[in-house]
Write a protein that holds these residues in place. Structure first.
Motif, PDB file in Angstrom:
ATOM      1  N   ILE A 171       0.911  -1.226  -0.284  1.00 52.60           N
ATOM      2  CA  ILE A 171      -0.077  -0.064   0.562  1.00 52.60           C
ATOM      3  C   ILE A 171       1.259   1.316  -0.169  1.00 52.60           C
ATOM      4  N   SER A 172       0.122   1.979  -0.772  1.00 55.89           N
ATOM      5  CA  SER A 172       1.323   3.758  -0.326  1.00 55.89           C
ATOM      6  C   SER A 172       0.487   4.781   0.212  1.00 55.89           C
ATOM      7  N   PRO A 173       0.170   5.170   1.731  1.00 52.23           N
ATOM      8  CA  PRO A 173      -0.619   6.124   2.256  1.00 52.23           C
ATOM      9  C   PRO A 173       0.687   7.208   1.658  1.00 52.23           C
ATOM     10  N   PHE A 174      -0.193   8.221   1.592  1.00 54.17           N
ATOM     11  CA  PHE A 174      -0.027   9.494   1.245  1.00 54.17           C
ATOM     12  C   PHE A 174       0.386  10.770   1.862  1.00 54.17           C
ATOM     13  N   VAL A 175       1.351  10.658   2.459  1.00 55.43           N
ATOM     14  CA  VAL A 175       1.887  11.206   3.705  1.00 55.43           C
ATOM     15  C   VAL A 175       1.749  12.939   3.776  1.00 55.43           C
ATOM     16  N   GLY A 176       2.457  13.478   2.442  1.00 57.62           N
ATOM     17  CA  GLY A 176       2.247  15.432   2.498  1.00 57.62           C
ATOM     18  C   GLY A 176       0.841  15.793   1.902  1.00 57.62           C
TER      19      GLY A 176
ATOM     20  N   SER B  89      -0.451   9.576  10.618  1.00 52.30           N
ATOM     21  CA  SER B  89      -1.649   8.057  10.345  1.00 52.30           C
ATOM     22  C   SER B  89      -0.469   7.145   9.838  1.00 52.30           C
ATOM     23  N   VAL B  90       0.545   7.117   8.604  1.00 49.64           N
ATOM     24  CA  VAL B  90       1.611   5.967   8.374  1.00 49.64           C
ATOM     25  C   VAL B  90       2.261   4.872   9.674  1.00 49.64           C
ATOM     26  N   THR B  91       2.253   6.154  10.542  1.00 48.32           N
ATOM     27  CA  THR B  91       2.704   4.778  11.653  1.00 48.32           C
ATOM     28  C   THR B  91       1.480   4.742  12.486  1.00 48.32           C
ATOM     29  N   ARG B  92       0.589   4.596  12.320  1.00 50.22           N
ATOM     30  CA  ARG B  92      -0.856   4.196  12.698  1.00 50.22           C
ATOM     31  C   ARG B  92      -1.082   2.663  11.578  1.00 50.22           C
ATOM     32  N   ILE B  93      -0.353   2.890  10.876  1.00 46.83           N
ATOM     33  CA  ILE B  93      -0.975   1.902   9.538  1.00 46.83           C
ATOM     34  C   ILE B  93       0.016   0.363  10.025  1.00 46.83           C
ATOM     35  N   TYR B  94       1.553   1.692   9.641  1.00 47.74           N
ATOM     36  CA  TYR B  94       3.054   0.563   9.825  1.00 47.74           C
ATOM     37  C   TYR B  94       2.836  -0.974  11.389  1.00 47.74           C
ATOM     38  N   ASN B  95       2.082   0.268  12.391  1.00 46.52           N
ATOM     39  CA  ASN B  95       2.083  -0.238  13.950  1.00 46.52           C
ATOM     40  C   ASN B  95       1.009  -1.126  13.737  1.00 46.52           C
TER      41      ASN B  95
ATOM     42  N   GLU C 249       2.740  -5.187   2.734  1.00 48.84           N
ATOM     43  CA  GLU C 249       4.304  -3.743   3.108  1.00 48.84           C
ATOM     44  C   GLU C 249       3.846  -2.455   2.787  1.00 48.84           C
ATOM     45  N   VAL C 250       4.062  -1.534   3.698  1.00 52.11           N
ATOM     46  CA  VAL C 250       3.617  -0.243   3.827  1.00 52.11           C
ATOM     47  C   VAL C 250       4.597   0.295   3.393  1.00 52.11           C
ATOM     48  N   MET C 251       4.424   1.196   1.968  1.00 52.03           N
ATOM     49  CA  MET C 251       5.135   2.387   1.569  1.00 52.03           C
ATOM     50  C   MET C 251       5.100   3.738   1.431  1.00 52.03           C
ATOM     51  N   GLY C 252       5.222   4.369   2.786  1.00 52.48           N
ATOM     52  CA  GLY C 252       5.170   5.726   2.426  1.00 52.48           C
ATOM     53  C   GLY C 252       5.759   6.647   1.602  1.00 52.48           C
ATOM     54  N   ALA C 253       4.541   6.875   1.252  1.00 55.70           N
ATOM     55  CA  ALA C 253       4.125   8.417  -0.237  1.00 55.70           C
ATOM     56  C   ALA C 253       4.382  10.008  -0.496  1.00 55.70           C
ATOM     57  N   SER C 254       4.253  10.334  -1.514  1.00 59.01           N
ATOM     58  CA  SER C 254       3.386  11.751  -1.316  1.00 59.01           C
ATOM     59  C   SER C 254       4.603  12.904  -0.146  1.00 59.01           C
ATOM     60  N   PHE C 255       5.615  12.981   0.056  1.00 59.72           N
ATOM     61  CA  PHE C 255       6.776  13.746   0.858  1.00 59.72           C
ATOM     62  C   PHE C 255       6.334  15.473   0.471  1.00 59.72           C
ATOM     63  N   ARG C 256       6.160  15.745   1.356  1.00 57.07           N
ATOM     64  CA  ARG C 256       6.676  18.058   1.473  1.00 57.07           C
ATOM     65  C   ARG C 256       8.021  17.669   2.092  1.00 57.07           C
ATOM     66  N   ASN C 257       8.725  17.275   3.005  1.00 55.97           N
ATOM     67  CA  ASN C 257       9.937  17.459   3.196  1.00 55.97           C
ATOM     68  C   ASN C 257      11.237  16.659   4.089  1.00 55.97           C
ATOM     69  N   ILE C 258      11.873  16.788   3.721  1.00 60.98           N
ATOM     70  CA  ILE C 258      12.940  15.268   4.401  1.00 60.98           C
ATOM     71  C   ILE C 258      12.685  15.267   5.432  1.00 60.98           C
ATOM     72  N   ASP C 259      12.126  15.973   6.735  1.00 56.42           N
ATOM     73  CA  ASP C 259      11.295  15.333   7.883  1.00 56.42           C
ATOM     74  C   ASP C 259      10.281  14.843   8.001  1.00 56.42           C
TER      75      ASP C 259
ATOM     76  N   GLY D 181      12.536   3.332   8.915  1.00 58.52           N
ATOM     77  CA  GLY D 181      12.130   2.238   9.114  1.00 58.52           C
ATOM     78  C   GLY D 181      11.175   1.397   8.759  1.00 58.52           C
ATOM     79  N   CYS D 182       9.957   2.279   8.363  1.00 63.15           N
ATOM     80  CA  CYS D 182       8.976   1.476   7.708  1.00 63.15           C
ATOM     81  C   CYS D 182       9.505   0.609   6.269  1.00 63.15           C
ATOM     82  N   ASP D 183       8.724  -0.383   5.981  1.00 67.52           N
ATOM     83  CA  ASP D 183       9.015  -1.418   4.794  1.00 67.52           C
ATOM     84  C   ASP D 183       9.574  -0.385   3.650  1.00 67.52           C
ATOM     85  N   LEU D 184       8.695   0.689   2.693  1.00 63.73           N
ATOM     86  CA  LEU D 184       9.529   1.001   2.096  1.00 63.73           C
ATOM     87  C   LEU D 184       9.607   2.782   2.308  1.00 63.73           C
ATOM     88  N   LEU D 185      10.114   3.298   1.496  1.00 62.83           N
ATOM     89  CA  LEU D 185       9.214   4.763   1.339  1.00 62.83           C
ATOM     90  C   LEU D 185       9.549   5.343  -0.531  1.00 62.83           C
TER      91      LEU D 185
END
Length: 329
Positions: free
Chosen positions: A179-184, A209-215, A225-235, A242-246
């Motif tokens: 899955i690709s949860p959209f962070v940004g 949101s992504v932390t909750r899904i991962y846990n 697998e959890v792949m965080g996506a759609s980032f706005r900044n490196i923070d 530690g997420c499966d994929l980004l």
């Protein structure tokens, strides 16, 4: 060893390039790559990829046959173009490439299945293994049902435009690969809705949101697998180490590659398994009720489907224009 943040991140997380620009993928050498209609449309307008566009149109003309109308040729060319970009990417990355089904089919499970099968057939006819392809599908209820069918056929799926835990749970129970949860985009919504200018990185709503899904996944033993996506900044990326994929855009990959410092692991499967997290029983009625109650997820899913649909319409216009120019010359 003095490693940059990108190298440190790769110790915990599979790094994926979020781009259709083959030159950027060659530069950063990620494990996998993802594309979407907006990225393919942007890449198709770059002069360096004229040969891919011309090749897709030429193939589509032959495939459509004598007397076929422009719409039929353009439709075939779009599938071919997405696959041709994917094939070039597969020559660079050691892992997988994600190719998206037409977003306008997001509420039609059977049409999504048919389109995914066609995309896989084109890849396999070109000599690519289906194990290296992820079919991207919007995380509607219908899209998740389509993915369930496809996974049983050995066609692996990446469920995208995912904003709520209800979507994530339904995907995991359907046995999807990733899955690709959209962070940004989640952050964007909350900034607009609250009028805030920013959030501290650990409180960023997309990160939360992504932390909750991962846990949830790790606690209950889901293999998706959890792949965080759609980032706005490196923070945001650092908070999800530690997420499966980004999957990360080239601009942010470059920032990570030029930065130094510590990068502690924030998401850990062992820590998640020790947590007390109630399991939610998911069926269609529960999914639709949770989706309706989640204003952010409802609005962002619709907005995302509309955005990808518009990108496809733009690409269709571009291909039609080139087709007409070719016919006139």
């Amino acid at each position: 060893m003095d490693q940059n943040l990108l190298e440190r991140l790769k110790a915990y997380t599979v790094v994926v390039a979020d781009t259709g620009d083959i030159n950027s993928i060659e530069k950063f050498r990620p494990q996998d790559a993802t594309t979407n209609p907006s990225l393919i449309t942007a890449a198709a307008q770059m002069p360096e990829y004229t040969d891919i566009v011309s090749g897709a149109l030429g193939w589509a003309r032959k495939e459509a046959g004598q007397g076929a109308d422009a719409g039929a040729i353009v439709g075939l060319a779009i599938d071919r173009l997405a696959v041709d970009f994917g094939l070039r990417i597969l020559k660079i990355v050691p892992g997988r490439v994600s190719t998206e089904v037409d977003a306008r089919l997001s509420y039609d499970a059977q049409a999504t299945v048919d389109k995914a099968r066609r995309i896989i057939r084109l890849y396999e006819e070109a000599g690519a293994s289906r194990e290296r392809i992820l079919i991207k599908i919007a995380s509607t209820w219908e899209g998740i049902r389509a993915a369930e069918v496809l996974e049983k056929e050995g066609i692996r799926c990446n469920l995208t435009l995912l904003f709520g835990v209800h979507q994530a749970i339904a995907c995991a129970e359907a046995g999807v690969t990733l899955i690709s949860p959209f962070v940004g985009r989640i952050l964007d919504w909350y900034l607009k809705d609250t009028g805030r200018a920013s959030y501290p990185p650990a409180e960023d709503p997309g990160v939360v949101s992504v932390t909750r899904i991962y846990n949830y996944y790790k606690k209950h033993g889901y293999k998706t697998e959890v792949m965080g996506a759609s980032f706005r900044n490196i923070d945001e990326i650092k908070e999800l180490a530690g997420c499966d994929l980004l999957t990360i855009a080239p601009k942010l990959l470059a920032e990570l590659a030029s930065a130094r410092g510590d990068l502690p692991r924030k998401l850990d499967p062992e820590a998640a398994r020790a947590m007390s997290i109630e399991k939610i029983r998911m069926d269609e009625a529960t999914f639709r009720a949770m989706h309706a109650a989640d204003r952010m997820a409802s609005e962002k899913l619709s907005e995302g489907i509309d955005g990808f649909s518009k990108a496809l319409a733009t690409l269709e216009g571009l291909l039609r224009e080139r087709l007409e120019k070719g016919a006139a010359s």
